[in-house]
Design a protein around this motif. Structure first.
Motif, PDB file in Angstrom:
ATOM      1  N   GLN A 238       0.812  -1.225   0.000  1.00 35.52           N
ATOM      2  CA  GLN A 238       0.000   0.000   0.000  1.00 35.52           C
ATOM      3  C   GLN A 238       0.844   1.272   0.000  1.00 35.52           C
ATOM      4  O   GLN A 238       0.324   2.369  -0.210  1.00 35.52           O
ATOM      5  N   GLY A 239       2.146   1.128   0.242  1.00 37.85           N
ATOM      6  CA  GLY A 239       3.041   2.277   0.146  1.00 37.85           C
ATOM      7  C   GLY A 239       3.296   3.000   1.450  1.00 37.85           C
ATOM      8  O   GLY A 239       4.113   3.920   1.503  1.00 37.85           O
ATOM      9  N   TYR A 240       2.648   2.617   2.514  1.00 36.64           N
ATOM     10  CA  TYR A 240       2.850   3.255   3.818  1.00 36.64           C
ATOM     11  C   TYR A 240       2.474   2.284   4.929  1.00 36.64           C
ATOM     12  O   TYR A 240       1.759   1.302   4.712  1.00 36.64           O
ATOM     13  N   VAL A 241       2.962   2.576   6.120  1.00 34.18           N
ATOM     14  CA  VAL A 241       2.580   1.792   7.291  1.00 34.18           C
ATOM     15  C   VAL A 241       2.771   2.671   8.520  1.00 34.18           C
ATOM     16  O   VAL A 241       3.675   3.510   8.563  1.00 34.18           O
ATOM     17  N   VAL A 242       1.889   2.522   9.496  1.00 34.29           N
ATOM     18  CA  VAL A 242       1.968   3.265  10.747  1.00 34.29           C
ATOM     19  C   VAL A 242       2.029   2.256  11.884  1.00 34.29           C
ATOM     20  O   VAL A 242       1.148   1.402  12.018  1.00 34.29           O
ATOM     21  N   ILE A 243       3.072   2.342  12.701  1.00 33.26           N
ATOM     22  CA  ILE A 243       3.283   1.357  13.767  1.00 33.26           C
ATOM     23  C   ILE A 243       3.375   2.061  15.118  1.00 33.26           C
ATOM     24  O   ILE A 243       4.277   2.874  15.340  1.00 33.26           O
ATOM     25  N   PRO A 244       2.457   1.761  16.033  1.00 35.77           N
ATOM     26  CA  PRO A 244       2.496   2.401  17.352  1.00 35.77           C
ATOM     27  C   PRO A 244       3.454   1.718  18.334  1.00 35.77           C
ATOM     28  O   PRO A 244       3.886   2.326  19.304  1.00 35.77           O
ATOM     29  N   ASP A 245       3.786   0.455  18.077  1.00 38.87           N
ATOM     30  CA  ASP A 245       4.608  -0.310  19.017  1.00 38.87           C
ATOM     31  C   ASP A 245       6.104  -0.066  18.749  1.00 38.87           C
ATOM     32  O   ASP A 245       6.594  -0.284  17.639  1.00 38.87           O
ATOM     33  N   ARG A 246       6.842   0.367  19.758  1.00 37.64           N
ATOM     34  CA  ARG A 246       8.254   0.724  19.596  1.00 37.64           C
ATOM     35  C   ARG A 246       9.110  -0.473  19.192  1.00 37.64           C
ATOM     36  O   ARG A 246       9.989  -0.366  18.339  1.00 37.64           O
ATOM     37  N   ARG A 247       8.859  -1.612  19.811  1.00 32.58           N
ATOM     38  CA  ARG A 247       9.679  -2.785  19.506  1.00 32.58           C
ATOM     39  C   ARG A 247       9.454  -3.252  18.075  1.00 32.58           C
ATOM     40  O   ARG A 247      10.394  -3.614  17.365  1.00 32.58           O
TER      41      ARG A 247
END
Length: 245
Positions: free
Chosen positions: A145-154
């Protein structure tokens, strides 16, 4: 909240407000002693959170509001566009915290803004809770999809390690936002989205209106806005509200 970064643009300094503070047009700052300040909501200002649950009539009015360009959503314009029954529903939505009138330098008469937490409720059923993405899923999402958002630091660290070469060559751009989330986009998606955002963002707008006008997914739009803000191309005037520099 701990330490926060100071963003300097055009001789001014900006910091991210604590997530506990609601969207508001102004805050009060009191000097306590040298080097210490108290930031608070104006006295008497109540914290408004949207009450869950929307009727089909509520959704119809909200969708009608969304069909009006953000800069045209002044109380006067909206009043002419809605029927008496719809205006009554709008007042109720405002009372329940789903809608507010946003005022700024470019919007002295105010424009109607829909609370970010209300958007998922526009669907007929409550949105399912998002499962935590595994690294392989995040990698696949980024590539497809061309992007990703990750809230988890690890997980963000794990993905960044996997993308080391892509990040080095610039085929993938990654950034950690003030909100603590890790945003990654492909160069191809970034270039396309930047053009769409630049065409849409001519004045101060909230993230949902920008995404809607630019015809982008909200998360993808936010990821690109974070990168554009870091590069000094846009500025986040307050949480979720951006403006061209």
């Amino acid at each position: 909240m701990g330490r926060v970064r100071i963003l300097k643009r055009n001789g001014k300094a900006y910091v991210e407000l604590p997530p506990g503070l609601p969207d508001c047009d102004e805050l009060e700052i009191y000097p306590l002693k040298e080097g210490y300040y108290l930031i608070s909501l104006p006295l008497g200002r109540a914290v408004t959170r949207p009450k869950k649950g929307l009727s089909e009539n509520d959704r119809q009015v909200l969708r009608k509001l969304l069909s009006i360009r953000f800069e045209k959503r002044t109380p006067a314009y909206v009043s002419k566009a809605l029927s008496e029954q719809e205006k009554q529903i709008l007042r109720d939505l405002e009372r329940r915290g789903h809608v507010n009138v946003f005022r700024g330098k470019k919007y002295r008469d105010g424009v109607y803004n829909i609370n970010d937490k209300t958007y998922p409720l526009l669907k007929n059923r409550p949105p399912p809770s998002k499962p935590v993405q595994r690294n392989s899923d995040s990698f696949t999402l980024l590539k497809t999809q061309g992007y990703v958002v990750i809230p988890d630091r690890r997980e963000a660290y794990s993905l960044s390690q996997k993308l080391k070469q892509d990040l080095k060559t610039g085929s993938v751009i990654g950034i950690r936002g003030f909100d603590g989330k890790f945003y990654a986009v492909t160069k191809q998606f970034l270039e396309k989205a930047e053009k769409a955002i630049a065409a849409a963002l001519k004045e101060e707008m909230d993230i949902s209106s920008i995404a809607e006008t630019a015809k982008l997914n909200r998360d993808g739009c936010m990821a690109v806005l974070r990168i554009m803000a870091e590069n000094g191309e846009v500025i986040e005037k307050k949480k979720g509200v951006f403006a061209p520099v």
